[in-house]
Enzyme design. Sequence first.
Site, PDB file in Angstrom:
ATOM      1  CD  GLU A 232      -2.915  -1.239   2.267  1.00  0.00           C
ATOM      2  OE1 GLU A 232      -4.095  -1.471   2.024  1.00  0.00           O
ATOM      3  OE2 GLU A 232      -2.482  -1.097   3.424  1.00  0.00           O
TER       4      GLU A 232
ATOM      5  CB  CYS B  46       2.773   7.566   3.238  1.00  0.00           C
ATOM      6  SG  CYS B  46       3.247   6.382   4.498  1.00  0.00           S
TER       7      CYS B  46
ATOM      8  CB  CYS C 190       7.084  -4.775   8.808  1.00  0.00           C
ATOM      9  SG  CYS C 190       8.362  -3.927   9.766  1.00  0.00           S
TER      10      CYS C 190
ATOM     11  CB  CYS D 201       5.891  -2.194  16.357  1.00  0.00           C
ATOM     12  SG  CYS D 201       7.587  -1.751  15.926  1.00  0.00           S
TER      13      CYS D 201
ATOM     14  CB  CYS E 172       2.606  -1.610  13.779  1.00  0.00           C
ATOM     15  SG  CYS E 172       2.706  -1.333  11.998  1.00  0.00           S
TER      16      CYS E 172
ATOM     17  N   GLY F  52       6.810  -1.696   6.136  1.00  0.00           N
ATOM     18  CA  GLY F  52       8.216  -2.104   6.142  1.00  0.00           C
ATOM     19  C   GLY F  52       9.132  -1.227   6.953  1.00  0.00           C
ATOM     20  CD  GLU F  53      13.252  -0.048  10.130  1.00  0.00           C
ATOM     21  OE1 GLU F  53      12.312   0.426  10.795  1.00  0.00           O
ATOM     22  OE2 GLU F  53      14.240   0.629   9.785  1.00  0.00           O
TER      23      GLU F  53
ATOM     24  CB  SER G   9       9.698   4.351  15.552  1.00  0.00           C
ATOM     25  OG  SER G   9       9.135   4.782  14.340  1.00  0.00           O
ATOM     26  CG  LEU G  10      12.527   7.016  21.644  1.00  0.00           C
ATOM     27  CD1 LEU G  10      13.798   6.516  20.999  1.00  0.00           C
ATOM     28  CD2 LEU G  10      12.766   8.375  22.277  1.00  0.00           C
TER      29      LEU G  10
ATOM     30  CG  ASN H   9      -3.936   6.109  13.636  1.00  0.00           C
ATOM     31  OD1 ASN H   9      -4.722   7.027  13.864  1.00  0.00           O
ATOM     32  ND2 ASN H   9      -2.742   6.317  13.101  1.00  0.00           N
TER      33      ASN H   9
ATOM     34  CB  CYS I  26       0.628   5.886  11.532  1.00  0.00           C
ATOM     35  SG  CYS I  26       1.164   7.465  10.960  1.00  0.00           S
TER      36      CYS I  26
END
Length: 367
Positions: A93, A106, A113, A117, A120, A162-163, A217-218, A293, A336
């Site tokens: 996407e 984006c 991924c 996380c 996510c 993805g990362e 991304s902390l 989200n 996100c």
Amino acid sequence: MRASTDLAELELSELEAALQARGVQPFHARQIFRWLYKRGVTDLDRMTDIGRSLRETLRSDFTITTPLVTGDERSTDGTRKFLLELADRRRVEAVFIPDTPSMTFCISTQVGCAMSCGFCLTGKMGLVRNLTAGEIVGQVRVLTAATGMLEHPFNIVLMGMGEPLHNYDNTMKALRILNSEHGFAMSPRRITLSTVGIVPALERLAREPLMPNLAVSLHATTDEQRTALVPPNSKYPLAAVLDACRKFPLKKRSRITFEYVLLDRINDTPDDARRLVKLLAGIKSKVNLIPLNPAPGIPYQRPSDARVDRFAQILADRHMTVSVRKSRGRDIRAACGQLIVEGGSKKSAAQQMALLVGPSPSLGTGH
Ligand code: SAH
């Protein structure tokens, strides 16, 4: 029959070399780049400043692969989520977010991924495969055409599926193609790479001639909590990630963005906010708060606006630059962490982590 080369996978220098190997003048590579990227033309017959015989050579030796748009959903806020099918029928996407204040694409860097996380949806898919450089840039080609943005300036955020630092080489190659003055001519300042903070890859990125803006991304302020939310933290803990950030060469006036997803009553307390201020001391930073989200299968809640405001205020009171990310396209699940394509990999979470910490070339130190 010779396997044909995909023009869309080549950097300008590679295309020049490929043409030269066929006895063709390298300046034609610049013409091809202009057609493909500046004008969005993939049909060789429309490349009118290229002679007929060269077009024949190109046709017999090269292909141009472009992701296929199989879905295009529009949010009430103008955001558009594109479902794109790749040559092997895998899907990713990509999202167009207008007026933020500029236009932003984006873009995904992997199918799925491996980072897992906890909040996510893409992480739930596991990693299916890396995208090639041509597939990463291909999303930009498709989106510029579909949104009529070819003539307009736009930004790119590598915040889709993805990362990006787990697919380092292809991501960097994509940035070089995007940067080519004969192609999109995108300044790296218009591109933001968002990462969980894979330390060796961050160190490698710090030495790249073409450096995008960096977002990290902390999401948590203690190792215990961060490991629970962002599993790669067990290998690259907070101190190591922040140390790499401190050493990151920043251009004048630029800062590292720290993304912090706010999860109701998990990481959104005043103590968390104060710890965040301490952690980021001495780093030229800005904090981007992302109220979760929510999605089915995600075991966290979005905090109330009052909790979000209180968190933001604590940072602002301590002179930090802080913004709250307005979520866009939530009605079409384009926000996100909401990007997911059904039919992901069957690999277990443990196998996924092995992929992450194993001897993957994209995680190499680059020395
Ligand atoms: N792999 C990259 C890009 C991820 S997407 C990275 O981790 O940075 C960009 C941002 O959205 C990341 O900060 C990610 O943690 C965040 N995100 C993921 N899921 C989310 C969700 N459900 N709600 C809000 N933000 C989310």
